[in-house]
Scaffold this motif. Structure first.
Motif, mmCIF file in Angstrom:
data_model
loop_
_atom_site.group_PDB
_atom_site.id
_atom_site.type_symbol
_atom_site.label_atom_id
_atom_site.label_comp_id
_atom_site.label_asym_id
_atom_site.label_seq_id
_atom_site.Cartn_x
_atom_site.Cartn_y
_atom_site.Cartn_z
ATOM 1 N N LEU A 164 0.840 -1.185 0.000
ATOM 2 C CA LEU A 164 0.000 0.000 0.000
ATOM 3 C C LEU A 164 0.884 1.247 0.000
ATOM 4 O O LEU A 164 1.882 1.316 0.706
ATOM 5 N N THR A 165 0.480 2.242 -0.783
ATOM 6 C CA THR A 165 1.212 3.507 -0.801
ATOM 7 C C THR A 165 0.825 4.326 0.436
ATOM 8 O O THR A 165 -0.150 4.017 1.128
ATOM 9 N N ARG A 167 -0.490 7.237 0.437
ATOM 10 C CA ARG A 167 -1.817 7.800 0.190
ATOM 11 C C ARG A 167 -2.906 6.761 0.450
ATOM 12 O O ARG A 167 -3.949 7.068 1.039
ATOM 13 N N GLU A 168 -2.676 5.519 0.025
ATOM 14 C CA GLU A 168 -3.657 4.456 0.270
ATOM 15 C C GLU A 168 -3.827 4.192 1.761
ATOM 16 O O GLU A 168 -4.937 3.957 2.237
ATOM 17 N N VAL A 171 -6.027 6.898 3.120
ATOM 18 C CA VAL A 171 -7.431 6.613 2.798
ATOM 19 C C VAL A 171 -7.968 5.526 3.713
ATOM 20 O O VAL A 171 -9.082 5.632 4.251
ATOM 21 N N LEU A 172 -7.186 4.492 3.919
ATOM 22 C CA LEU A 172 -7.618 3.374 4.752
ATOM 23 C C LEU A 172 -7.871 3.825 6.191
ATOM 24 O O LEU A 172 -8.843 3.407 6.827
ATOM 25 N N HIS A 198 -8.631 4.708 -5.082
ATOM 26 C CA HIS A 198 -7.739 4.266 -4.006
ATOM 27 C C HIS A 198 -8.349 3.076 -3.254
ATOM 28 O O HIS A 198 -7.661 2.100 -2.961
ATOM 29 N N VAL A 199 -9.648 3.167 -2.939
ATOM 30 C CA VAL A 199 -10.315 2.074 -2.214
ATOM 31 C C VAL A 199 -10.279 0.794 -3.044
ATOM 32 O O VAL A 199 -9.992 -0.289 -2.531
ATOM 33 N N ASN A 201 -8.082 -0.019 -5.327
ATOM 34 C CA ASN A 201 -6.703 -0.519 -5.338
ATOM 35 C C ASN A 201 -6.348 -1.209 -4.022
ATOM 36 O O ASN A 201 -5.658 -2.238 -4.016
ATOM 37 N N ILE A 202 -6.812 -0.638 -2.916
ATOM 38 C CA ILE A 202 -6.559 -1.242 -1.602
ATOM 39 C C ILE A 202 -7.150 -2.647 -1.542
ATOM 40 O O ILE A 202 -6.496 -3.608 -1.112
ATOM 41 N N LYS A 205 -5.160 -5.034 -3.831
ATOM 42 C CA LYS A 205 -3.839 -5.373 -3.292
ATOM 43 C C LYS A 205 -3.933 -6.333 -2.109
ATOM 44 O O LYS A 205 -3.098 -7.232 -1.950
ATOM 45 N N ARG A 211 -14.891 -2.731 2.091
ATOM 46 C CA ARG A 211 -14.191 -1.724 2.888
ATOM 47 C C ARG A 211 -14.040 -2.179 4.339
ATOM 48 O O ARG A 211 -12.987 -2.010 4.948
#
Length: 227
Positions: A164-165, A167-168, A171-172, A198-199, A201-202, A205, A211
């Motif tokens: 996870l980046t 930024r991710e 967001v998380l 982003h969600v 991608n999370i 990954k 969520r």
């Protein structure tokens, strides 16, 4: 709950109701049937019949009781998600047991409501999960947050292989506080579509389905700093 587009501007949300209590089920079907933007496409009295109907009707949202004969709501949730991956599942139950909530989330449920919810709350939950977001009853959210705090107490360790980046992760962390996409976008000064990306991608990954499941994973792996 997050604001949603005017129901008149979108296709009706197709809903399947699965509950073994006939009086409750029929009442729910009748009340949802008069809600603008919601189309009840079927009803079933047990998990097996519910799964079969889900396959034949391909609903947008399935309302599932947790405890039913023949096949439980948790088992039906797994079966429906496998057979109709696009269907969003909302558990609607009398059970306020944390274990049922966790099993529902792990099985791919996007929502968890108690049966003492009002019809307006149920209808809004249907619209929210159909829009790609998650929802749980406030009382269950409190229990979930308390459990998060307990899970977060051990010393944090680096999780090998996580991709996870920064930024991710931001967001998380905001998802974990219960904020919706619009609120997250405002906090991070980015667009709502960027938050959705982003969600997505999370989830990809972490190979997760919702969520809520992503937040539970992140807490278990000690990635979040909760108060």
């Amino acid at each position: 709950m997050p604001p949603l587009p005017d129901p008149s501007e979108r296709e009706p949300v197709r809903v399947l109701v699965v509950d073994d209590q006939e009086l409750f089920r029929r009442g729910l079907v009748m009340l949802l049937g008069v809600e603008e933007g919601i189309d009840v496409v079927g009803e079933a009295g047990d998990g097996i019949e519910g799964t079969t109907l889900a396959i034949s009707t391909a609903p947008d949202v399935v309302l599932l009781d947790v405890r039913m004969p023949k096949r439980t709501g948790i088992e039906a949730c797994q079966s429906i998600k496998e057979a109709v991956p696009t269907a969003r599942i909302v558990m609607l139950t009398v059970s306020d047991e944390e274990a049922d909530l966790y099993e529902a989330v792990k099985s791919g449920a996007s929502g968890y409501l108690l049966k003492d919810s009002s019809i307006d709350e149920v209808a809004q939950a249907v619209r929210v999960v159909a829009d790609g977001q998650s929802l749980i009853s406030p009382s269950m959210a409190v229990k979930l947050i308390d459990e998060f705090k307990q899970m977060s107490k051990p010393e944090r360790e680096h999780v090998p292989g996580l991709r996870l980046t920064e930024r991710e992760l931001e967001v998380l962390r905001l998802v974990a506080t219960g904020k919706n996409n619009r609120e997250i976008a405002k906090d991070l000064f980015i667009s709502e579509n960027t938050v959705k990306n982003h969600v997505r991608n999370i989830l990809e990954k972490l190979q997760l389905h919702s969520r809520m499941e992503a937040v539970m994973y992140a807490v278990r792996e000690k990635l979040l700093d909760l108060p």
